[in-house]
Design a protein around this motif. Structure first.
Motif, PDB file in Angstrom:
ATOM      1  N   TRP A 244       0.943  -1.254  -0.021  1.00  0.00           N
ATOM      2  CA  TRP A 244      -0.123  -0.008   0.057  1.00  0.00           C
ATOM      3  C   TRP A 244       0.877   1.352  -0.020  1.00  0.00           C
ATOM      4  N   PHE A 245       2.191   1.415   0.973  1.00  0.00           N
ATOM      5  CA  PHE A 245       2.845   2.445   0.956  1.00  0.00           C
ATOM      6  C   PHE A 245       3.456   2.722  -0.434  1.00  0.00           C
ATOM      7  N   VAL A 246       3.973   1.576  -0.955  1.00  0.00           N
ATOM      8  CA  VAL A 246       4.622   1.814  -2.350  1.00  0.00           C
ATOM      9  C   VAL A 246       3.776   2.295  -3.352  1.00  0.00           C
ATOM     10  N   ARG A 247       2.575   1.751  -3.630  1.00  0.00           N
ATOM     11  CA  ARG A 247       1.457   1.839  -4.573  1.00  0.00           C
ATOM     12  C   ARG A 247       1.008   3.734  -4.160  1.00  0.00           C
ATOM     13  N   LYS A 248       1.120   4.090  -3.055  1.00  0.00           N
ATOM     14  CA  LYS A 248       0.604   5.348  -2.795  1.00  0.00           C
ATOM     15  C   LYS A 248       1.919   6.640  -3.312  1.00  0.00           C
ATOM     16  N   LEU A 249       3.282   6.043  -2.690  1.00  0.00           N
ATOM     17  CA  LEU A 249       4.180   6.626  -3.124  1.00  0.00           C
ATOM     18  C   LEU A 249       4.171   7.013  -4.614  1.00  0.00           C
ATOM     19  N   ARG A 250       4.151   5.894  -5.382  1.00  0.00           N
ATOM     20  CA  ARG A 250       4.390   5.844  -6.935  1.00  0.00           C
ATOM     21  C   ARG A 250       3.262   7.040  -7.529  1.00  0.00           C
ATOM     22  N   ALA A 251       2.193   7.099  -6.805  1.00  0.00           N
ATOM     23  CA  ALA A 251       1.083   7.854  -7.326  1.00  0.00           C
ATOM     24  C   ALA A 251       0.888   9.252  -6.894  1.00  0.00           C
ATOM     25  N   ALA A 252       1.775   9.478  -5.894  1.00  0.00           N
ATOM     26  CA  ALA A 252       1.541  10.801  -5.119  1.00  0.00           C
ATOM     27  C   ALA A 252       2.310  12.003  -5.853  1.00  0.00           C
ATOM     28  N   ASN A 253       1.718  13.147  -5.646  1.00  0.00           N
ATOM     29  CA  ASN A 253       2.344  14.252  -6.396  1.00  0.00           C
ATOM     30  C   ASN A 253       3.185  14.751  -5.157  1.00  0.00           C
ATOM     31  N   ASN A 254       3.966  15.956  -5.722  1.00  0.00           N
ATOM     32  CA  ASN A 254       4.880  16.463  -4.975  1.00  0.00           C
ATOM     33  C   ASN A 254       4.934  16.845  -3.546  1.00  0.00           C
ATOM     34  N   GLY A 255       3.916  17.551  -3.118  1.00  0.00           N
ATOM     35  CA  GLY A 255       3.656  17.859  -1.755  1.00  0.00           C
ATOM     36  C   GLY A 255       3.259  16.542  -0.840  1.00  0.00           C
ATOM     37  N   ASP A 256       2.390  15.994  -1.488  1.00  0.00           N
ATOM     38  CA  ASP A 256       2.000  14.712  -0.766  1.00  0.00           C
ATOM     39  C   ASP A 256       3.088  13.672  -0.651  1.00  0.00           C
ATOM     40  N   LEU A 257       4.142  13.537  -1.536  1.00  0.00           N
ATOM     41  CA  LEU A 257       5.100  12.511  -1.627  1.00  0.00           C
ATOM     42  C   LEU A 257       6.133  12.852  -0.464  1.00  0.00           C
ATOM     43  N   TYR A 258       6.176  14.277  -0.237  1.00  0.00           N
ATOM     44  CA  TYR A 258       7.173  14.635   0.751  1.00  0.00           C
ATOM     45  C   TYR A 258       6.510  13.967   2.091  1.00  0.00           C
ATOM     46  N   TYR A 259       5.479  14.151   2.519  1.00  0.00           N
ATOM     47  CA  TYR A 259       4.902  13.639   3.657  1.00  0.00           C
ATOM     48  C   TYR A 259       4.744  12.055   3.652  1.00  0.00           C
ATOM     49  N   LEU A 260       4.239  11.437   2.864  1.00  0.00           N
ATOM     50  CA  LEU A 260       4.334   9.971   2.750  1.00  0.00           C
ATOM     51  C   LEU A 260       5.510   9.491   2.768  1.00  0.00           C
ATOM     52  N   LEU A 261       6.587  10.081   2.387  1.00  0.00           N
ATOM     53  CA  LEU A 261       8.111   9.504   2.626  1.00  0.00           C
ATOM     54  C   LEU A 261       8.288   9.604   4.124  1.00  0.00           C
ATOM     55  N   GLN A 262       7.882  10.710   4.604  1.00  0.00           N
ATOM     56  CA  GLN A 262       8.201  10.563   6.177  1.00  0.00           C
ATOM     57  C   GLN A 262       7.738   9.425   6.742  1.00  0.00           C
ATOM     58  N   SER A 263       6.451   9.279   6.530  1.00  0.00           N
ATOM     59  CA  SER A 263       5.512   8.383   7.274  1.00  0.00           C
ATOM     60  C   SER A 263       6.208   6.833   6.680  1.00  0.00           C
ATOM     61  N   PHE A 264       6.765   6.724   5.660  1.00  0.00           N
ATOM     62  CA  PHE A 264       7.188   5.394   4.962  1.00  0.00           C
ATOM     63  C   PHE A 264       8.442   5.244   5.751  1.00  0.00           C
ATOM     64  N   GLY A 265       9.432   6.304   6.058  1.00  0.00           N
ATOM     65  CA  GLY A 265      10.613   6.190   6.734  1.00  0.00           C
ATOM     66  C   GLY A 265      10.220   5.405   8.250  1.00  0.00           C
ATOM     67  N   ALA A 266       9.142   6.058   8.804  1.00  0.00           N
ATOM     68  CA  ALA A 266       8.722   5.623  10.174  1.00  0.00           C
ATOM     69  C   ALA A 266       8.277   4.219   9.931  1.00  0.00           C
ATOM     70  N   TYR A 267       7.563   3.779   9.107  1.00  0.00           N
ATOM     71  CA  TYR A 267       7.095   2.467   8.839  1.00  0.00           C
ATOM     72  C   TYR A 267       8.299   1.467   8.475  1.00  0.00           C
ATOM     73  N   LEU A 268       9.324   1.829   7.913  1.00  0.00           N
ATOM     74  CA  LEU A 268      10.415   1.075   7.480  1.00  0.00           C
ATOM     75  C   LEU A 268      11.392   0.694   9.094  1.00  0.00           C
ATOM     76  N   ALA A 269      11.260   1.582   9.867  1.00  0.00           N
ATOM     77  CA  ALA A 269      12.180   1.551  11.195  1.00  0.00           C
ATOM     78  C   ALA A 269      11.293   0.810  12.102  1.00  0.00           C
ATOM     79  N   ALA A 270       9.984   0.561  11.895  1.00  0.00           N
ATOM     80  CA  ALA A 270       9.231  -0.550  12.683  1.00  0.00           C
ATOM     81  C   ALA A 270       8.947  -1.734  12.064  1.00  0.00           C
ATOM     82  N   ASN A 271       9.503  -2.009  10.855  1.00  0.00           N
ATOM     83  CA  ASN A 271       9.039  -3.237  10.127  1.00  0.00           C
ATOM     84  C   ASN A 271      10.519  -3.478   9.342  1.00  0.00           C
TER      85      ASN A 271
END
Length: 851
Positions: free
Chosen positions: A761-788
């Protein structure tokens, strides 16, 4: 030109923001501004002996460009190699010497292959000797020409924008002029498009020209593309011709002169939605998916055209007005003559339109058609003559269409943006001593400039304001100007010498910093005013304003002029005032320290009628919010007619404990489902969650289905915060939702609550995100990777590395780099981080990535 803003639910998603420079603003329902994208600042605190960090910088003088030749007309015939991302062009330029005789012509032509240069005499072509260094094309004209003689050149060239060295700024993130979007059609998430972006001097990356704002030309463009593509350019669409090879050629004619940086093309599979103002075409170019909502997004344009034309006394000057939305735009929007370009964020579906309006950015680019296109700044040093007016048009439109509170809210946002920037930067509005012209696109040129124009309007009065703008436009039409010409227009209309105003506000850095104290004795009110700004860098200001004094529940206004470092004003007042307001109209651009008692602030909230003063009362009394009389003020704030007051009250009250809000809580419960404004419903839900989320679990569950995406996203966060057993099941229902508020809310929760099953789900959202949303999604994705840690796969590493190396926006690259840092114990990631640092050219990121 307008830059980029994000939507409010990013704030609700608990993501910290810092204030950046002025950008385009998505606004809820009407004109409420949202948070800007973050700037990465590495400023260090100055030592006690050093100059302030904001002190004006000492750079070389930047004059306007000398006019050796006058470019009269440009004819372009262009086609495209989509695979190589080249433009194949034939340019015919008509010029003459400006004043002095000339034998040599030097054109701007960036990163091109020049195949030939010919002097044209009818159909007779004479080859000319030229030299080309990749930036400048120097042509020997064969003989000397005088200013009475026109000549025509034909240049056969290929533009290769992707082979240019990357440049850009916060405002305009790239400067390669010509952009191919998904050129091979391999990305299922993007349409195929070509578009141009000329400001500041990037038109010369797609055609040879004199790329300077103090030049003007008429223009013909013949665009050859496949028949399934729609084209747009400046001026009038003349015809479309079918070609023997199966392509078509569209011909666009710009009959009135404009600056080369305003030339544009947009090519794509657009739906063209027709509108009209008087007998003029007003068209909206959007992706087919948004054809049904295009008129709801842009539909106020005809009314704006009427309003601005009537007020200015100058009818919209161009042949048509088109607005096109493109993918991956390098700024918020651009005011190309008769054809403005906008970022993709403007495309909204029916449900998103419940929360957002883009009227501000639409008005901004439209007003540029007068201020910037019809009359153009002579140099980038004078950029506020373009951008300050476009910025202030947002206020003018909000005031006209939505009322005083919406306009005042915009002004407060502008003040906040400038004051934030002023912590590290204070330069004159008109600044000839800049390091890079791109630095002009900042909160000085936009936010401060708009506020300065508002003070000028207040000073001269509405009738003189509009009459002066009319004179400025009619006197300088189709020409380039500097700030003195604006001043002289106002002086010629009003009969006043306004040099003092223009000198202190346009030519000097900084702003007033005032301390105000008051005393009352025996029928006299004394107001002690001190200017405490650092006069090493800033002047002692002359500040005409009004002081409001309330006695017996009635207001008296006293006009004063502050023009000394320290002075005392005395007013005859029959009894001790209930409230004194320095700058009654709240029009001053200044930091004002004027202490008020709790009683005065409570009175101010109830009686001033000014949005800024209401919000000041709530901000100043937030530490006393639990006190009964103060809480009563906030309770009335929750019932205020203006949404921003209701939201501000909720923001303060959410910081109290549940037991302190027992009387208010039922009102907030009702607001969470019934307030007319989606963003206020969202704020109410988050306040309830802060007090006792478990108590309102069922309400949150229902509110996830709110018609407002903002309220729905807040409910997702609130419900997940209760720890309900079915949280993951409920959140999964929204995973296919494309709205960014909802996606960011899910990402925030999944970052800390989800397991490996949400990786796809994260990867799909990252690939579809525009620039501003991508910035915030990447922050959450980093936290997700740290926990998984089991999701720290080569695919995840490669995805983040691609963003960190190649994305055009520095803050997206930064977010990707930070997400990679989560896996920095891996040797391959350590090597990647070093590779990213070695390839990075942005100084902000290099500082951030430093050891």
């Amino acid at each position: 030109m307008n830059h980029r803003f994000l939507s409010t639910v990013a704030l609700a998603a608990s993501m910290a923001l810092t204030v950046g420079c002025k950008t385009s603003k998505p606004v809820s329902d009407t004109n409420g501004p949202d948070a800007p994208l973050p700037e990465i600042s590495q400023e260090e605190a100055p030592s006690e002996t050093s100059e302030p960090v904001w002190a004006p910088k000492k750079y070389a003088f930047n004059p306007s460009r000398t006019k050796a030749h006058d470019l009269l007309h440009t004819t372009l015939r262009v086609s495209f190699d989509w695979e190589k991302q080249y433009l194949n062009g034939l340019a015919e330029l008509t010029l003459k010497p400006y004043f002095y005789p000339q034998r040599q012509l030097v054109l701007d032509a960036k990163g091109m292959d020049i195949h030939s240069v010919h002097l044209m005499n009818g159909y007779e072509a004479t080859p000319l000797h030229y030299e080309y260094d990749g930036q400048k094309l120097s042509i020997d004209l064969g003989r000397e020409y005088t200013r009475e003689e026109e000549y025509k050149l034909e240049i056969d060239y290929t533009a290769k924008p992707n082979e240019l060295e990357a440049g850009g700024s916060d405002a305009i993130t790239e400067d390669k002029g010509l952009y191919f979007i998904n050129p091979l059609g391999t990305d299922p998430n993007k349409p195929q498009q070509i578009w141009t972006q000329g400001e500041t001097e990037a038109s010369s990356a797609w055609f040879p020209t004199l790329d300077t704002p103090n030049e003007r030309m008429t223009q013909d463009i013949y665009i050859t593309v496949k028949p399934e593509f729609t084209t747009l350019s400046n001026g009038t669409f003349m015809y479309s011709r079918q070609n023997a090879d199966g392509t078509k050629t569209d011909y666009w004619k710009q009959e009135l002169p404009h600056a080369p940086y305003l030339a544009m093309m947009a090519i794509g599979k657009f739906a063209v939605v027709k509108d009209q103002w008087h007998d003029m075409d007003v068209d909206y170019y959007v992706e087919p998916e948004y054809e049904a909502t295009a008129k709801k997004i842009f539909g106020n344009t005809p009314e704006m055209l009427e309003f601005f034309s009537q007020k200015l006394g100058v009818k919209y000057p161009w042949a048509k007005y088109a607005q096109v939305v493109v993918r991956d735009f390098v700024s918020g929007a651009m005011e190309n003559t008769s054809a403005s370009t906008f970022m993709e964020d403007l495309q909204l579906n029916e449900r998103e339109l419940l929360d957002k309006s883009w009227d501000g950015i639409i008005a901004h680019e439209l007003f540029h058609q007068w201020f910037g296109d019809y009359v153009t700044t002579e140099s980038w040093a004078n950029l506020p003559l373009n951008e300050s007016f476009a910025n202030y048009s947002e206020y003018l439109w909000a005031e006209h269409k939505y009322g005083a509170d919406e306009a005042a809210y915009l002004q407060l946002d502008e003040m906040g943006q400038y004051m934030s920037e002023a912590q590290t930067k204070r330069e004159p509005l008109i600044r000839y001593y800049y390091n890079d012209k791109e630095e002009m696109f900042d909160s000085h040129s936009y936010a401060k400039g708009g506020r300065v124009l508002h003070m000028l309007r207040t000073l001269v009065g509405d009738e003189a304001w509009w009459a002066s703008l009319n004179l400025y436009l009619t006197r300088n039409k189709f020409s380039d100007v500097e700030v003195a010409e604006l001043r002289m227009a106002f002086e010629d209309v009003t009969g006043k010498d306004l040099m003092w105003f223009f000198d202190q506000w346009f030519m000097k850095p900084g702003h007033p910093e005032l301390t105000v104290t008051q005393s009352y004795d025996k029928g006299q009110l004394q107001l002690h005013v001190r200017q405490v700004q650092d006069t090493t860098y800033m002047p002692i200001y002359r500040l005409p304003l009004q002081v409001a004094v309330w006695t017996g529940g009635k207001e008296q206004l006293f006009p004063i002029v502050v023009d000394q470092a320290e002075e005392v004003f005395t007013f005859d007042v029959a009894q001790k005032p209930q409230l004194v307001v320095f700058d009654a109209e709240q029009q001053l651009l200044a930091e004002v320290t004027h202490e008020k008692t709790e009683d005065e602030l409570l009175f101010q909230f109830s009686n001033s009628g000014q949005l800024a003063l209401k919000l000041e009362s709530m901000a100043e009394l937030q530490e006393q919010a639990a006190r009964p009389q103060v809480q009563e003020m906030y309770r009335r704030g929750l019932q205020d007619n203006f949404w921003a007051v209701r939201s501000a009250a909720l923001s303060v009250l959410s910081g109290l404990k549940e037991g302190q809000v027992a009387k208010i809580e039922p009102m907030v419960v009702k607001m969470a489902t019934q307030d007319a404004k989606g963003s206020v419903r969202a704020d109410a839900l988050l306040a309830l969650a802060a007090w006792n989320g478990n108590k309102h679990q069922q309400l949150f569950k229902q509110a996830m289905q709110d018609s407002s995406y903002q309220a729905s996203a807040a409910a997702i966060l609130a419900y997940a915060g209760t720890g309900a057993a079915d949280t993951m099941q409920q959140l999964a229902k929204f995973e296919d939702e494309e709205n960014e508020e909802v996606s960011l809310a899910l990402a925030t929760m999944y970052a800390v609550q989800a397991g490996p099953e949400k990786y796809d789900w994260f990867v799909r959202k990252l690939r579809a995100a525009n620039n501003g949303d991508l910035y915030y999604l990447l922050q959450s994705f980093g936290a997700y990777l740290a926990a998984n840690s089991q999701t720290n796969t080569p695919e995840a590493i490669a995805l983040l590395a691609d963003y960190a190396k190649n994305h055009n926006l520095y803050y997206v690259r930064a977010a990707a780099y930070q997400a990679l840092m989560v896996m920095s114990e891996k040797p391959e990631v350590q090597a990647l981080l070093q590779e990213i640092k070695a390839g990075e050219k942005d100084e902000r990121l290099l500082d951030m990535y430093g050891e």
